[in-house]
Design an enzyme around this catalytic site. Structure first.
Site, PDB file in Angstrom:
ATOM      1  N   SER A 689      42.801 -36.910  29.272  1.00  0.00           N
ATOM      2  CA  SER A 689      44.120 -36.526  29.767  1.00  0.00           C
ATOM      3  C   SER A 689      44.766 -35.410  28.954  1.00  0.00           C
ATOM      4  CB  SER A 689      45.043 -37.745  29.782  1.00  0.00           C
ATOM      5  OG  SER A 689      45.230 -38.254  28.480  1.00  0.00           O
ATOM      6  N   LYS A 732      53.333 -42.671  29.844  1.00  0.00           N
ATOM      7  CA  LYS A 732      53.526 -41.341  29.277  1.00  0.00           C
ATOM      8  C   LYS A 732      54.940 -40.818  29.542  1.00  0.00           C
ATOM      9  CE  LYS A 732      48.623 -40.202  29.750  1.00  0.00           C
ATOM     10  NZ  LYS A 732      47.615 -39.405  30.458  1.00  0.00           N
TER      11      LYS A 732
END
Length: 796
Positions: A689, A732
């Site tokens: 990511s 996140k």
């Protein structure tokens, strides 16, 4: 306790069936050839099938007339007559089934046969200790008697051992199966006190044994002595028989026999499944054959104890799934967590409609202290089922499915042990540490063992290695718990569905602490509401400065420290109200452990704020890239996994392929080394990511263009510059929100994942959705610094 009737709906008056050569007991079935004239008259007058009569032993010779006064007041047996068959000589063959004991009142002669009013006759139960002693003595004497006389088969003691649950019926069976006279059988029938009945049959068997032994001794005196050529085995058997004879004469009961009788009675009353009952009785026979103090005897006792205490049939009081009660319990116990609650209710709704709990099991996934166990506890309360937990971390195969009895230290597995501890066959069973199964020095293959357990939950019965008997797990509600769903072995993941609990925002922590946590903690510390005051801004100060984890663990520990300090002051006589303002909080907890984690205070070249997912929640991940003179090498440092290293190499290749568009000369690649570093050591860096952030950092340092300091990003990049979607968006975004970042770049494919983000967080953040890396560059990179600026710096 008194044994109740098998049929309480008996008529108040019924015909009397006198018996003189046999006796029928309750629950017994016998064939009777009727020849008494009054009984034949009664059968002719009442031809209906299933006729209920009062069978009673009438005194006198077979041809004597029946005197009503002699049987009035006696105990009879209400019996059902069926299968009548006319025989030569005027007799009738019938089948008589005993129902229950009754007492005859007002016996009269009507039309050639007897009719009586009846009243119920209930037994008087025997004390447990007395019943156990009489049963053991009777079996002991009966075994010895069966060896001495041929008219009592050796199977009779075994049959009696299989019917010990009801002491009163046991006495009836002894009288039925042994050589009791009609008078003796009637004596058993007339005794309504079970203790008297057991004592009567015990004395009768022991007296028969004494008579047999006396005759045997007389024959031995008259007969010449036999040569002593018997084998040691024969002499040992003879000595054991003599010991049993002496014990019978003294009225003593062998301890092993007493134990066997006690265990057999427990098996009868436990209502075990048929296969389990057969296995338990076989083990008791083994126990009777070994020495009571031998190791084998201890192992057999332990095994029988497990068979008796595993909940084969016991179920929770509430079996029906009431979705309304479950939802009310979840809402009452937990604030927020709307999506996990919905997913669990969906699972229960399917089980309710289908009628079973088969299929994939839910697995609650999230950081520590986010409410996974509290969610399961509330679920169990709503269902009305007890809860048990099985930890899977570092467990071996045998610890889960048991160790066979032939192995030293054998014992059942954790699944069966949990069922025994909770006492029902349908609990809520929590499988914790699902993502740690098979790690460490686990012996065997625990993953395969867990697959076997979950398959048995859906498709059939589970065989524990120690019990070696099928255990039905179909009614168990399994719930898994893990921190990282993808660390669970793939074969186990296929049997589950993920229910994610991402964590809480600081605002949610303040609300949970104010509504639920603080009242409970105040009470737990011996304080009351007048002793402390927590303004909302103080709770926010704790949440932002001391409790930056994803869950409520750090928040709870911080509040506990504050309340312990207040409790000490209260114990020393301070009765004032403490208001915990930031100054007082700092004086107790020290300086805040966390400060606002944002990007650099001003744009910097080669420094990117990335977003990472961890098992403890989302975190900021700063990625640094530095350009220096060299030969075109790419240097990567930091504790990186193979996936991340490949991502950095791919990012460098993409930047080199787009050098002209980014304003990077080819000689800059040949004459410069690029060093990429991941400085935050606490964040695991082995996922795909961070491709967008790495690519941007390399592009920034080679193009000499600073990066915006107020923006964070996540996503993966292909070699052609396409931005791919990633996981963990909610965690996140929450990390960016905690760091007060208000601009976030996300892959366009993750736009649908924003529905999982709390609404108040979405309102405070601007989301930029991108499909290609060129869009990221235009959003996050400033223009190249002018050369005039560098000249002025050099002159200065």
């Amino acid at each position: 306790m008194a044994r109740r009737s098998t049929d309480d709906r008996l008529p108040q008056t019924m015909p009397v069936m006198p018996l003189r050569s046999t006796v029928v007991y309750p629950l017994g079935v016998i064939g009777v050839q009727v020849g008494i004239p009054s009984t034949l008259e009664m059968l002719a007058a009442r031809p209906e099938d299933g006729l209920v009569v009062a069978a009673v032993v009438a005194p006198g010779e077979p041809d004597d007339p029946i005197e009503p006064g002699l049987i009035s007041g006696k105990i009879a047996v209400a019996a059902r007559i069926s299968d009548r068959l006319n025989m030569p000589g005027g007799t009738v063959q019938t089948t008589v089934q005993g129902l229950r004991r009754v007492r005859l009142r007002q016996v009269t002669d009507v039309g050639g046969y007897l009719l009586a009013k009846i009243e119920p006759a209930d037994e008087v139960g025997a004390p447990e200790e007395d019943a156990r002693n009489y049963i053991a003595r009777t079996l002991n004497a009966l075994e010895a008697l069966a060896v001495e006389v041929d008219r009592i088969p050796n199977e009779v003691p075994r049959i009696l051992r299989m019917n010990l649950a009801d002491p009163g019926r046991f006495a009836d069976l002894v009288a039925t199966l042994t050589n009791f006279s009609v008078t003796g059988k009637d004596g058993v029938l007339q005794r309504m006190a079970v203790t008297d009945r057991l004592a009567f049959v015990c004395e009768e068997i022991e007296s028969q044994l004494r008579r047999v032994r006396k005759l045997a001794e007389e024959r031995m005196k008259e007969a010449p002595p036999e040569p002593a050529d018997s084998t040691p085995v024969q002499r040992a058997a003879e000595l054991r028989q003599r010991i049993k004879m002496l014990q019978t004469e003294l009225g003593d009961v062998d301890a092993a026999e007493r134990e066997a009788v006690d265990l057999l009675r427990q098996i009868e009353t436990a209502q075990l499944p048929g296969r389990v009952t057969v296995q338990a009785r076989a083990e008791i026979e083994r126990l009777r054959a070994v020495h009571p103090a031998s190791p084998d005897a201890g192992e057999i006792r332990t095994y029988i104890d497990w068979l008796l205490h595993v909940p084969w049939r016991s179920a929770a009081a509430t079996r029906e799934i009431d979705l309304g009660k479950v939802q009310a319990a979840l809402d009452d116990a937990l604030t927020g967590l709307a999506e996990p609650k919905e997913r669990m209710l969906d699972h229960l709704a399917v089980a309710h409609l289908r009628g079973n709990l088969h299929g994939p099991i839910p697995c609650l996934v999230g950081p520590p202290d986010v409410g996974k166990r509290s969610l399961v506890d509330a679920l169990a309360r709503g269902l009305g089922r007890p809860i048990c937990r099985v930890e899977l971390g570092a467990r071996g195969e045998s610890q889960l499915v048991g160790l066979r009895r032939i192995r030293l230290g054998a014992q059942p597995g954790k699944i069966v042990s949990a069922l025994r501890d909770v006492g029902v066959r349908d609990p809520v069973m929590v499988l914790t540490e699902m993502d740690e199964i098979g790690l460490g020095k686990a012996e065997g293959d625990p993953v395969e063992a867990m697959e076997e357990i979950l398959r048995a939950h859906t498709t059939g019965e589970f065989y524990d290695r120690y019990l070696d008997l099928p255990v039905d797990l179909g009614d168990v509600l399994f719930v898994g718990i893990a921190q990282d769903f993808h660390r669970i072995p793939r074969d186990l993941r296929d049997m589950m569905f993920e229910v994610r609990l991402a964590g809480y925002t600081p605002e949610e922590k303040v609300e949970i602490a104010r509504v639920r946590m603080i009242p409970r903690l105040i009470d737990a510390h011996g304080l009351d509401g007048q002793d402390v005051a927590f303004p909302e801004h103080s709770l926010s100060y704790v949440a932002y400065g001391y409790a930056r984890d994803a869950g409520m663990g750090a928040m709870r520990r911080s509040l506990e420290t504050l309340l312990r300090t207040r409790a000490r002051a209260r114990a020393q006589g301070d009765d004032s109200t403490w208001e915990f303002d930031p100054e007082r909080i700092e004086s107790i907890l020290g300086l805040p452990r966390y400060v606002a984690t944002t990007a650099e205070s001003q744009p910097e070249i080669g420094v990117v704020t990335g977003l990472a997912w961890t098992a403890a929640g989302g975190e900021l991940m700063f990625i640094e890239a530095l350009r220096m003179p060299g030969t075109g090498r790419l240097i990567i440092t930091g504790l990186l996994g193979e996936v991340m290293r490949e991502s950095v190499n791919a990012a460098y290749s993409y930047v080199r392929s787009r050098g002209n568009a980014l304003g990077i000369a080819e000689e800059d690649f040949r004459e410069s080394d690029v060093h990429v570093h991941f400085p935050v050591g606490a964040i695991p860096k082995d996922g795909p990511s961070a491709g967008v952030a790495v690519t941007l950092a390399i592009a920034s340092t080679l193009s000499n263009r600073p990066i915006r300091h107020d923006i964070a990003m996540t996503g993966e990049v292909t070699l052609r510059g396409k931005v791919l979607e990633v996981g963990g968006i909610k965690e996140k975004v929450l990390a960016a929100h905690r760091a007060d970042i208000q601009d976030v770049i996300l892959p366009r494919g993750n736009e649908r994942d924003l529905r999982d983000v709390p609404e108040d967080v979405r309102e405070n953040i601007t989301f930029r959705f991108v499909s290609r890396m060129d869009e990221v560059v235009s959003l996050a990179l400033h223009q190249k610094r002018k050369a005039t600026t560098r000249k002025r710096v050099r002159k200065a």
